[in-house]
Design an enzyme around this catalytic site. Structure first.
Site, PDB file in Angstrom:
ATOM      1  N   GLY A  15       0.813  -1.220   0.000  1.00 36.52           N
ATOM      2  CA  GLY A  15       0.000   0.000   0.000  1.00 36.52           C
ATOM      3  C   GLY A  15       0.845   1.266   0.000  1.00 36.52           C
ATOM      4  N   ARG A  89      -0.514 -18.746  -1.331  1.00 33.00           N
ATOM      5  CA  ARG A  89      -1.435 -17.612  -1.229  1.00 33.00           C
ATOM      6  C   ARG A  89      -2.775 -18.059  -0.651  1.00 33.00           C
ATOM      7  NH1 ARG A  89       1.369 -16.893  -6.113  1.00 33.00           N
ATOM      8  NH2 ARG A  89       2.618 -14.996  -6.214  1.00 33.00           N
ATOM      9  N   ASP A 149       2.367 -10.901 -12.972  1.00 38.91           N
ATOM     10  CA  ASP A 149       2.862 -12.189 -13.461  1.00 38.91           C
ATOM     11  C   ASP A 149       3.547 -12.019 -14.817  1.00 38.91           C
ATOM     12  OD1 ASP A 149       1.776 -13.279 -11.191  1.00 38.91           O
ATOM     13  OD2 ASP A 149      -0.126 -13.781 -12.147  1.00 38.91           O
ATOM     14  N   ARG A 152       6.918 -10.475 -14.299  1.00 38.57           N
ATOM     15  CA  ARG A 152       7.893 -11.476 -13.819  1.00 38.57           C
ATOM     16  C   ARG A 152       8.363 -12.365 -14.960  1.00 38.57           C
ATOM     17  NH1 ARG A 152       4.868 -12.493  -8.049  1.00 38.57           N
ATOM     18  NH2 ARG A 152       6.058 -10.921  -6.913  1.00 38.57           N
ATOM     19  N   HIS A 176      -3.526 -16.030 -10.138  1.00 34.18           N
ATOM     20  CA  HIS A 176      -2.300 -15.480  -9.558  1.00 34.18           C
ATOM     21  C   HIS A 176      -1.846 -16.440  -8.459  1.00 34.18           C
ATOM     22  CE1 HIS A 176       0.623 -12.569  -8.379  1.00 34.18           C
ATOM     23  NE2 HIS A 176       0.093 -12.386  -7.183  1.00 34.18           N
TER      24      HIS A 176
HETATM   25  N1  APR Z   1      -8.290  -2.511   7.395  1.00 31.65           N
HETATM   26  C1  APR Z   1      -7.241  -1.761   6.963  1.00 31.65           C
HETATM   27  N2  APR Z   1      -5.974  -2.199   6.979  1.00 31.65           N
HETATM   28  C2  APR Z   1      -5.762  -3.441   7.422  1.00 31.65           C
HETATM   29  C3  APR Z   1      -6.800  -4.283   7.905  1.00 31.65           C
HETATM   30  C4  APR Z   1      -8.108  -3.762   7.873  1.00 31.65           C
HETATM   31  N3  APR Z   1      -9.146  -4.470   8.302  1.00 31.65           N
HETATM   32  N4  APR Z   1      -6.248  -5.435   8.298  1.00 31.65           N
HETATM   33  C5  APR Z   1      -4.917  -5.346   8.084  1.00 31.65           C
HETATM   34  N5  APR Z   1      -4.629  -4.137   7.562  1.00 31.65           N
HETATM   35  C6  APR Z   1      -3.329  -3.584   7.205  1.00 31.65           C
HETATM   36  C7  APR Z   1      -2.220  -3.953   8.175  1.00 31.65           C
HETATM   37  O1  APR Z   1      -2.289  -3.163   9.356  1.00 31.65           O
HETATM   38  C8  APR Z   1      -0.987  -3.653   7.336  1.00 31.65           C
HETATM   39  O2  APR Z   1      -0.512  -2.346   7.535  1.00 31.65           O
HETATM   40  O3  APR Z   1      -2.887  -4.101   5.956  1.00 31.65           O
HETATM   41  C9  APR Z   1      -1.479  -3.835   5.892  1.00 31.65           C
HETATM   42  C10 APR Z   1      -0.808  -4.960   5.153  1.00 31.65           C
HETATM   43  O4  APR Z   1       0.522  -4.628   5.008  1.00 31.65           O
HETATM   44  P1  APR Z   1       1.703  -5.698   5.085  1.00 31.65           P
HETATM   45  O5  APR Z   1       1.530  -6.567   6.278  1.00 31.65           O
HETATM   46  O6  APR Z   1       2.971  -4.948   4.894  1.00 31.65           O
HETATM   47  O7  APR Z   1       1.403  -6.621   3.794  1.00 31.65           O
HETATM   48  P2  APR Z   1       1.769  -6.297   2.262  1.00 31.65           P
HETATM   49  O8  APR Z   1       3.097  -6.872   1.944  1.00 31.65           O
HETATM   50  O9  APR Z   1       1.497  -4.883   1.978  1.00 31.65           O
HETATM   51  O10 APR Z   1       0.691  -7.213   1.516  1.00 31.65           O
HETATM   52  C11 APR Z   1      -0.683  -6.891   1.562  1.00 31.65           C
HETATM   53  O11 APR Z   1      -1.080  -7.662  -0.660  1.00 31.65           O
HETATM   54  O12 APR Z   1       0.299  -8.735  -2.155  1.00 31.65           O
HETATM   55  C12 APR Z   1      -0.705  -8.904  -1.201  1.00 31.65           C
HETATM   56  O13 APR Z   1      -0.289 -11.111  -0.301  1.00 31.65           O
HETATM   57  C13 APR Z   1      -0.230  -9.735  -0.033  1.00 31.65           C
HETATM   58  O14 APR Z   1      -2.407 -10.057   0.898  1.00 31.65           O
HETATM   59  C14 APR Z   1      -1.197  -9.324   1.023  1.00 31.65           C
HETATM   60  C15 APR Z   1      -1.456  -7.858   0.704  1.00 31.65           C
END
Ligand code: APR
Length: 309
Positions: A15, A89, A149, A152, A176
């Site tokens: 994000g 996944r 994909d 990659r 994916h």
């Molecule tokens: N509402 C808002 N944010 C949320 C919620 C929610 N209900 N639940 C979790 N989060 C936030 C977490 O607090 C965290 O900051 O989502 C964020 C996820 O960030 P990371 O843990 O860094 O994960 P990231 O690598 O960004 O991946 C996010 O994208 O590529 C996919 O498989 C990956 O499903 C995963 C997603």
């Protein structure tokens, strides 16, 4: 100048990287939303501190309140758990399903006219779930899968051939995940199909490297999953939507008979514009490619059914 507004739900690795790309490319004002208090605000402030260095025009804010996302043109959903080494996944299904249900509902309530792009894994299933929860027409909600994909695959081809990345077009369709379908015949170096350039064994090795490209990153990182290339991929999709370009990008879209597949979200080439999916593009596939795509669709449908959506 008034900028378009993009909400990024989840201010984690994917994000925040997406938000930073959107700002630096001057694409849109961004609101980052997260459950973690302070996290989106802190990252937004950090990004704004870079503004006089990077000289970007848009602004970013962080919030825990969907009220601040109201009137967004695009919502990017990245909230959810990433993979750890050894996880598929699909292992994320239950936890991320609950998160996607809540965030898509809240985001669409605040921005009923938005185009929604899902990134949370398992991508194809989460996109289908998001569609059901949102009540949106299927063309207004789709997922980022095929762009990543395909990127990659292009990387693997560049590594193998030594050709400049600019001369390479990679195309991967389907789920994916492990059931991904990289398409060597439709992937080219300087316009020449990969199948005319490399032996079947080398082609297969590149296909495998593509399918397990995400796992390769997870194994190296150990604490999470890929985020630079996913963020770049979804940023390209946002750009196509806001620019109303009609760019054909492999996108996780709702299929309704195309390729003989019905009621499944799966990546295939699609033209994207301001209204979302302008059209699903049906490229010519041979029998084996079509069978692989349909088998890929069946695995997604199975997981959707298991989730009881
Ligand atoms: N509402 C808002 N944010 C949320 C919620 C929610 N209900 N639940 C979790 N989060 C936030 C977490 O607090 C965290 O900051 O989502 C964020 C996820 O960030 P990371 O843990 O860094 O994960 P990231 O690598 O960004 O991946 C996010 O994208 O590529 C996919 O498989 C990956 O499903 C995963 C997603």
């Amino acid at each position: 100048m008034t900028q378009p507004k993009v909400t990024v739900v989840g201010a984690g690795q994917v994000g925040a990287t997406t938000a930073f790309l959107l700002l630096n490319k001057g694409i849109a004002d961004v609101v980052m939303i997260d459950v973690a208090e302070g996290l989106p605000q802190g990252k937004a402030l950090d990004m704004m501190h870079s503004r006089s260095v990077e000289r970007f025009a848009p602004v970013v804010t962080g919030s825990n309140d969907y009220g601040d996302t109201a009137g967004s043109d695009v919502v990017v959903v990245t909230a959810g758990l990433p993979r750890k080494p050894g996880m598929t996944r699909d292992d994320l299904l239950a936890a991320n399903g609950a998160i996607v249900r809540s965030v898509v509902g809240a985001a669409v309530e605040a921005s009923p006219d938005a185009i929604v792009i899902c990134v949370t894994n398992p991508l194809d299933v989460m996109t289908y779930l998001g569609w059901k929860v949102s009540g949106l027409p299927s063309g207004r909600i789709f997922g980022m899968g095929g762009v990543l994909d395909s990127a990659r695959f292009a990387y693997a081809i560049a590594e193998e051939t030594g050709a400049s990345i600019d001369t390479i077009d990679g195309l991967a369709v389907g789920a994916h995940g492990d059931a991904m379908v990289p398409l060597p015949r439709q992937s080219t170096v300087d316009g020449v199909p990969l199948t005319d350039l490399l032996s079947p064994e080398r082609v297969e090795a590149l296909v495998q490297r593509t399918v397990f490209g995400g796992a390769e990153v997870v194994a190296l990182l150990k604490t999470g999953s890929a985020f630079y290339a996913p963020a770049a991929s979804v940023t390209a999709m946002v750009e196509a939507v806001l620019g109303d370009t009609g760019a054909i990008l492999p996108s996780c879209v709702h299929l309704n008979g195309e390729y003989g597949i019905s009621d499944v979200y799966l990546s295939v080439p699609a033209a994207l514009g301001r209204q979302g999916v302008r059209r699903v593009v049906e490229i010519e596939l041979d029998d084996a490619e079509l069978a692989a795509l349909q088998a890929s669709a069946a695995t997604v449908a199975e997981t959707v059914a298991a989730l009881g959506i």
